[in-house]
Design a protein around this motif. Sequence first.
Motif, mmCIF file in Angstrom:
data_model
loop_
_atom_site.group_PDB
_atom_site.id
_atom_site.type_symbol
_atom_site.label_atom_id
_atom_site.label_comp_id
_atom_site.label_asym_id
_atom_site.label_seq_id
_atom_site.Cartn_x
_atom_site.Cartn_y
_atom_site.Cartn_z
ATOM 1 N N ALA A 565 82.589 28.747 50.998
ATOM 2 C CA ALA A 565 82.153 29.899 50.214
ATOM 3 C C ALA A 565 83.076 31.065 50.516
ATOM 4 O O ALA A 565 83.611 31.192 51.617
ATOM 5 N N ARG A 566 83.246 31.945 49.532
ATOM 6 C CA ARG A 566 84.158 33.084 49.678
ATOM 7 C C ARG A 566 83.430 34.254 50.335
ATOM 8 O O ARG A 566 82.391 34.707 49.858
ATOM 9 N N TYR A 567 83.999 34.737 51.434
ATOM 10 C CA TYR A 567 83.384 35.839 52.184
ATOM 11 C C TYR A 567 83.462 37.127 51.378
ATOM 12 O O TYR A 567 84.503 37.471 50.808
ATOM 13 N N LEU A 568 82.338 37.855 51.340
ATOM 14 C CA LEU A 568 82.279 39.118 50.613
ATOM 15 C C LEU A 568 82.220 40.318 51.547
ATOM 16 O O LEU A 568 83.057 41.208 51.487
ATOM 17 N N ARG A 569 81.187 40.350 52.397
ATOM 18 C CA ARG A 569 80.982 41.545 53.222
ATOM 19 C C ARG A 569 80.067 41.220 54.398
ATOM 20 O O ARG A 569 79.364 40.214 54.390
ATOM 21 N N ARG A 570 80.080 42.133 55.354
ATOM 22 C CA ARG A 570 79.164 42.077 56.486
ATOM 23 C C ARG A 570 78.044 43.081 56.252
ATOM 24 O O ARG A 570 78.289 44.194 55.783
#
Length: 738
Positions: A565-570
């Motif tokens: 999955a593509r990382y978006l944000r923390r």
Amino acid sequence: MRFFSHWLRHPVVPALALGFLLIALPLASRFALGWGHSFGLLSDVAIGSLLLVLLHRRGWLLSVPLLLIWCLFTLGTVELVNAVGRMPEFADLHYLTDPQFISLSTGGSGLSQPLLALALGLCLVCYGVARWGQSEPKPALRAAWLIPGLALLIGHAALQYRAPSDADQWLQFNLPHKLLAEGLSAAQRQTEDWLDAGSPESPPDIHDLTALDLQGTPLLAQAGKARNVLIVTLEGVPGAYIEASRKAIGSSYQQAPMPRLSAWAERGMLTPDYVLHSHQTIRGLYAMLCGDYSKLDSGTPKGIELLNNPERSEQCLPAQLRENGFSTHYLQGAGLRFMAKDQIMPRMGFDKTLGRSWFRNEPYLEFPWGMDDKAYFEGALGYVQQLRKQKKPWMLTLLTVGTHQPYSAPADYLARFPTAKQAAIAYLDDAVADFLQALQDQGVLKDTLVIVTSDESHGLENVRLASAWGFNLLLAPEQAQLPALKSGVYGHVDLTASVLDYLALPMPADIAGRSLLRDYAGGRPMISYTNGLLREHDGQGTFTECDFRQVCRQYASPGFIADSARYLRRLGGRTARLLSQRAELLDQSLHAGKPDSQYQFAQRTPIKLKTSAGDDWADNLVGAQYLELPKGTRTRVSLKIRAVRLDRQGAQLQLKTKEYDRDSLVPLPVLPLLTRDRPVEVSFAFDNLAARKAFSFHLLGQGRGSIEIVDFSVVSEPLEERLLAAQKNIEENQALMP
């Protein structure tokens, strides 16, 4: 020998032994185990170098005990990951010195990594002997030597923040680093809560998770043709074992451990993106049979809470089918008392609940938990034949046990596979495939809806979300009208609604989920808690995962189960807390969240004793496991046991308690000898100043004959109310005094 003794006294030996213990061996074991992730290597070097500086030239009495703990941490992490696919937590630390855990995890065959244990032991002995010979320690290294290790730790944290990995915890951290990070995150959360204390927060909306959704387009134009329902539950099998599921999500997992079941999956309707909400069999059975999310933490399973909620239990699938004229049956290969399935399954609505003692066919091998899978399915096939002779429609739920630790397989399977686990999986694959083939040959599939699934997932190393990845294989008489692959996100919470929808039966008011027999235009949220990770997919392409530090990250993912999955944000602060709050609301106990609870685990049925003491798990005589005892309560336990048929020697009984599967320090009475003319009757109580979770009672007995547990009640009530009642009694007594 003189040379060796002289060599040990060389001043460089302690430093070399420290280097091997703290850095070289952890790194070597990572590569040997296939755990060579860059974050994990960085964690080992950072923590190892810091400890090397702190312990170098320190006194023997300080350094050796700390190094012994380090060895236990290193070896214990490997053993726990090998056993249950997760790292230790704070509550698990006693695991690392518990010989029973090691025995149960390995089936009595010893450590899974004996060479690592030997290497750690040798290095520790060399260091201890060398330090003993140098009684005058030199000045410790200056604090400046800590800077490289601290820089590596900061670098690890920075990389985690900027380029987080979804690899398993043990690939990214060693145990001391994990515990340190967990403690720092807890302090950060407390600070955030304190700063936000003045800003009221409205409770999150969970209607989208708890609603029953039948708005989709039916796959069948009318009610299904099947008159019977058969649910086959395979112990611990992840969805990655099914070839069509792997292909559907593009999984990088290359092995094919269950080829025959995979072939059957191509003959029915398979749901690849199928979510398991939690670990533990009783939680999985509750979710799939009662249309509700199981607990998303380690609190008392809702199946046990169901014992105090007859209204909700009437909405479970077996009770609903029984109300509509079905005879309902539950058959498992293990004994029924563990986790009180002898009480929970009848409460769910099963007319007959049967376990290991029902089987009359001989097992093919001895297995501590119950019937091996081949013998189990042969017995289950006979049970199906009996059901087909009756006029009423029937529902039968099956549960295997052979792929539970320590894993069960005959010698020829063990010879063909490198591990007992792989052999057990192959043995199950053949057994369930033969069973399904026999059902087809006997015409059962023509009038029976068959669902094959698993209660939980025992996980897979280096396979993303493997601990939450399940499968659902549906075989129906209308198979030609159903798709080979069912698209969309589904989970155990949907199984009850799906069966009732197939049969076109009325839906009870409080069940949740969607029907597998319908197509939906839009997505839906789904939540899960496995391997210490709380995860939620919002149904709109966003996947959120919170780890052991309660650090939450969001990813772009079209479904829940995906190979990447593509990382978006923390996420942090209130936004991060929203997910845990939703989980807490879903976890609300079936007794309306009251702080007091009362359970009765006595069944008043004869229990045949063994002549020698067994292990605490397979031979437990009572089903009071994995309870939550709330903070600020007193728990009272009443126990009464009588003899049914005993010889003159009587029966020796022992009561134990455990928390998170380790021995608990609760004070317990010593049980007297049980004889034919003298029952055992004891009562005791203990206070829960802090919450106790995953708390279990273990009643063991040995003797010749049978006993009956007349009473085993566990009552928890608030300490304040108890103290107030005591004070009131004192005042009333004083008022009566002249």
